[in-house]
Design an enzyme around this catalytic site. Structure first.
Site, PDB file in Angstrom:
ATOM      1  N   GLU A   1       0.814  -1.213   0.000  1.00 40.32           N
ATOM      2  CA  GLU A   1       0.000   0.000   0.000  1.00 40.32           C
ATOM      3  C   GLU A   1       0.857   1.276   0.000  1.00 40.32           C
ATOM      4  OE1 GLU A   1      -4.065  -1.709   2.079  1.00 40.32           O
ATOM      5  OE2 GLU A   1      -2.671  -0.590   3.332  1.00 40.32           O
TER       6      GLU A   1
ATOM      7  N   GLU B   1      -6.756  -7.498  -1.399  1.00 35.46           N
ATOM      8  CA  GLU B   1      -7.459  -7.553  -0.121  1.00 35.46           C
ATOM      9  C   GLU B   1      -8.931  -7.241  -0.368  1.00 35.46           C
ATOM     10  OE1 GLU B   1      -5.669  -5.097   2.880  1.00 35.46           O
ATOM     11  OE2 GLU B   1      -3.624  -5.722   2.362  1.00 35.46           O
TER      12      GLU B   1
END
Length: 694
Positions: A153, A318
């Protein structure tokens, strides 16, 4: 057109995020077998496990993950391996504090959380390069590792960087861009408030000022610099990986976050792009009680459309499987029965060919103890695991959809100059945020699938011409190259829709002394005579648009026609500019430009979709209530219509022609009911949707 991706999944499949370092080794094989029995064939591991590989500086050990990967081999589990650079270990940050990021107040962000480093520290780049190379050498040819995730991320949590290394790198970035201080001072308008620089050493990353009114032109370049830094950091790692890993293994990272040109990141560093999808975040956030229907988790389709513009056949690294929350905040409810399926299918309907759930089991320790996974703390089978099995059955039925193209007939243009400008310019931000969501809402509620298109250095007019209608909302900054693209698009038959504040700024963020809309005045066949926010004491401002009363929200450009063949489509009904032009249409070549003088609302976007003939393109083959989203993917001669019910109540839909219902495996036609949160996918001939107007 530059490459968008060079890896595609060969089959729609499921995965899960797993952290063997969190669990007793006795659980590993049992966990992997339970995953496979539920239809999960891939796991992501290791992205936070630096100390497991390098417990002290320069001392590398692979015993722990060698043992785990042996279990993966025995169970034939595929693996995506993460580089662990998102969480530098304590020995590193204590010995080399220069790797730490700082706040704007120059406070070091200490060890104890994650993403506390900065991209530009030479020492951190050196140590990251070393750990990545060690991992790539040791595991690069491992038969079970099918892909590699760089970091985790990028730009999440913190997307601003204020370390000393960042200041030094920022100066180098500016020297390459401007060459001389004279050019920099001109671009930054430093004569305002006596900010003129006389030496490169006087320039820093933005710092606190008396009212935090930092030079906006400096901040615009600073955001560009942050993006450049993150991409460079990713490329350092991906370049190392490419030297050692299997040629059939892919390189990815999971996004999508701010102050980052994600399109360039994908092109320069990755084989494929993956996204972290948490639709529950949308509940209750900015919901407008005036709206007849609250989009809630359906808003996540807007994000997925952005991801699709980066990488048409993306993965989900995710996918939400439980309630969200840290012990420090972010409370969200658990998915209701059916919502996990709905959200996974939401991703698939927008182009995802791989969906990995976060996480296998809820963590019993640390900040994420309330970020729930498929299994709860007690490790028992539950309804969520049972629902995963149902999703796996869906993926088997949808195998033929793998690699299918998302089908849209309108596009929304974006570019990073305007994205970065809207982050620092509150006037721009308010307009951009409102109009962007309202375009999306109008398209959702009228079942008019849309795409985002980012104007980049390698964008060609042919890419734009795939869409009969393009919106380019609040393009404050217009570059010469983008104007040329727009002119070519319209000249060859496209319909371009612009709106208020277009052409206000140049690439530096300054407002040149030109008549708005600046570089597109001739293309639009009009100019802006005057402009104003709709003030709090003003009566609601409306316009008459094509004979109907429409809201003219937030900001109004009062227009003036300057071409003989331009036509006024709408006039203002109130305020001091009552009766003045509000909407102007100008034919140009084979196409036309519509300049809409206000911000967009879902009502006026619906009117524009109707006027341009692109609204509800599938209305003659399927009838849906507003509560349902319609996504269409095509492959070969087949079309696949995804119908997603976001309502907690059953809804009725109508198929106006026979289609194959992939859920039941039989032909369906006529009225049918969808249960709460239910998804159906219908297969028909591609020619039937082309006859519908696409």
């Amino acid at each position: 057109m530059g490459k968008k991706q060079n890896y595609n999944w060969d089959k729609l499949s499921l995965g899960v995020c797993y952290y063997p370092e969190h669990w007793d080794e006795k659980l590993w094989r049992e966990d992997l077998k339970r995953m496979q029995s539920a239809g999960i064939g891939t796991i992501r591991i290791a992205e936070f496990a630096w100390s497991k590989f390098e417990p002290t500086e320069g001392n590398f050990t692979f015993d722990f993950f060698d043992s785990f990967l042996k279990a993966a081999e025995e169970t034939e589990m595929k693996v995506i391996f993460g580089t662990p650079t998102a969480t530098p270990p304590i020995w590193l940050t204590e010995k080399y504090p220069e790797v730490l990021n700082r706040t704007k107040d120059e406070i070091l962000l200490r060890h104890g959380a994650r993403r506390h480093y900065n991209y530009n520290s030479p020492k951190y780049q050196e140590l990251c390069s070393r750990i990545v190379e060690q991992l790539a050498i040791h595991y690069g040819m491992h038969p079970n590792i099918i892909g590699w995730q760089v970091d985790n991320e990028l730009n999440c949590e913190m997307n601003e960087f204020y370390s000393e290394s960042d200041t030094l790198s920022f100066r180098r970035f500016l020297q390459v861009k401007y060459h001389t201080l004279e050019k920099l001072n001109k671009a930054w308008g430093t004569t305002f408030w006596n900010q003129t620089y006389t030496a490169w050493e006087e320039i820093y990353v933005p710092r606190h000022t008396i009212s935090d009114s930092t030079n906006p032109h400096e901040v615009l370049d600073y955001y560009r610099f942050i993006s450049d830094s993150a991409i460079n950091f990713c490329k350092i790692q991906s370049s190392i990986l490419r030297r050692y890993i299997r040629p059939d293994a892919f390189i990815t990272t999971n996004g999508m976050f701010g102050n980052l040109d994600n399109h360039r990141l994908e092109k320069d560093c990755l084989d494929v792009y993956t996204y972290d999808s948490y639709p529950n975040f949308a509940f209750g956030m900015g919901a407008d009680p005036k709206n007849s229907i609250d989009l809630n988790d359906r808003k996540w389709s807007n994000n997925l459309s952005e991801v699709r513009s980066i990488c048409p056949h993306f993965g989900i690294m995710e996918q939400q499987s439980g309630a969200n929350g840290w012990n420090t905040g972010m409370e969200a409810p658990a998915p209701k029965p059916g919502q996990m399926t709905l959200w996974a299918m939401q991703s698939i309907s927008h182009g995802a060919d791989y969906v990995s759930f976060f996480r296998w089991r809820t963590c019993t320790m640390g900040t994420e103890i309330y970020w729930h996974g498929i299994l709860d703390y007690d490790n028992r089978d539950n309804r969520k695991l049972e629902e995963i099995k149902g999703i796996s059955e869906w993926t088997e039925k949808l195998a033929k959809v793998t690699g299918a193209e998302y089908c849209a007939n309108i596009g929304v243009l974006r570019d990073y100059n305007n994205i970065f400008d809207s982050q620092l310019d509150k006037w721009h931000q308010r307009l951009d945020k409102n109009s962007g969501m309202e375009i999306f809402a109008a398209c959702q509620l009228t079942h008019t699938p849309m795409d985002y298109l980012y104007l980049q250095e390698d964008t060609l007019a042919e890419e734009l011409l795939k869409y009969p209608v393009l919106f380019y909302p609040h393009a404050f900054i217009l570059t010469d190259r983008n104007v040329q693209l727009l002119e070519e698009y319209v000249r060859q038959g496209g319909c371009l829709i612009l709106n208020c504040r277009t052409g206000l700024k140049d690439e530096t963020g300054q407002c040149p002394m030109t008549v708005m809309p600046g570089k597109v005045s001739d293309l639009a066949g009009m100019t802006v005579e005057e402009h104003t926010f709709v003030g709090p004491n003003d009566e609601d401002v409306y316009m008459e648009f094509l004979g109907k009363r429409q809201e003219a929200p937030i900001f109004n450009d009062i227009l003036e026609v300057n071409a003989e063949n331009s036509r006024v489509l709408g006039t203002y009904l109130g305020n001091y500019y009552k009766g003045r032009p509000a909407v102007v249409e100008h034919p140009f070549g084979k196409g036309k430009v519509i300049y809409y003088g206000a911000a967009f609302s879902r009502e006026n976007v619906k009117a524009l979709l109707e006027y341009t003939g692109v609204i509800s393109p599938y209305g003659n083959i399927i009838d849906l209530p507003e509560e349902c989203e319609l996504s269409v993917r095509t492959k070969g001669e087949k079309a696949f219509l995804f119908v997603l019910n976001y309502s907690k109540n059953p809804v009725n839909i109508v198929l106006k022609q026979p289609m194959l219902d992939l859920k039941g495996g039989a032909e369906a036609k006529g009225e049918m009911s969808l249960a709460a949160y239910e998804v159906r996918v219908f297969e028909c001939l591609k020619s039937s949707i082309q006859e519908a107007g696409l």
